[in-house]
Design an enzyme around this catalytic site. Sequence first.
Site, short mmCIF file in Angstrom:
data_model
loop_
_atom_site.label_atom_id
_atom_site.label_comp_id
_atom_site.label_asym_id
_atom_site.label_seq_id
_atom_site.Cartn_x
_atom_site.Cartn_y
_atom_site.Cartn_z
CG ASP A 38 1.60 24.53 -14.76
OD1 ASP A 38 1.10 25.62 -14.41
OD2 ASP A 38 2.34 24.42 -15.75
CG ASN A 86 4.60 31.51 -8.79
OD1 ASN A 86 4.42 30.44 -8.22
ND2 ASN A 86 4.65 31.59 -10.12
#
Length: 261
Positions: A38, A86
Amino acid sequence: MEFDEGELRAYYADAPDDISLSDIDLTNIPRHVSMIMDGNGRWAEERGLARHQGHIAGVDSLREAVTSSVRLGFDVLSAYAFSTENWRRPQEEVDLLMHLFATTLLKELPLFYQENVRLRFLGDITELPEQTREVFEEGLEKTAAHTGMVFALAVNYGSRAELARATRLVAQDVVAGRMNADEVDERSIEERLYTSGLPDPDLLVRTSGELRLSNYLLWQLAYTEFYVTSKHWPDFSRWDMLRAIRAYQGRNRRFGGVVES
Ligand code: FPP
């Protein structure tokens, strides 16, 4: 998995002040380390760069993570590259990531040969753009005979979708008479997950400080130790991998049982 200690020591020479290879018990290396990579976007924004520059920098970190994992002797390294959620990102970013996955994989194939790494994907890769899917299939084919570490990349992966799929596959087998409903057990589910045949992760690393699972390996992480660092993914280095293992080795794993003395 076996590792070459001389090669490992050379790789981990020039240690920073707070960590070195001697802080690690080489007889207690996790078999499977998984990573939520991340913070590429924040890394780029903090430097006044476009988000995609963060993803490009993230590729270098991932290459280093693969190399350090091989040197340390993991059986499996897995990484969350793109979730089923996503797809909601701006189309331009999705296109860039899909292109980056394909070009990176092609470019890194020699590393997989050199290190005897077998590639695997977690998630439904049939839904990916054709060019990306073709490169992924080529990667699978070309590394299928490798006997070293498995590198499992989660792309178009979501844990709830994975569990729904496993349930669907079980239901189909029951309806077709291939198994009885009362025979369905944990193993029946496990065998139908994308991770089938892989050991559960011993250690989950998450960068950028967030304390959540983000729909990642919900079943497989049942007894996994977590290591969260505030560093953004492009700053995660071979030394951070050692820091994560040191933290893991300091934990007392009980798997729901009693405290070991
Ligand atoms: C998280 O950062 C990262 C991603 C969604 C993509 C992961 C991709 C890479 C590490 C690039 C290399 C990968 C391969 C397989 C070639 P973010 O964009 O969510 O960051 P933010 O939370 O700071 O916005």
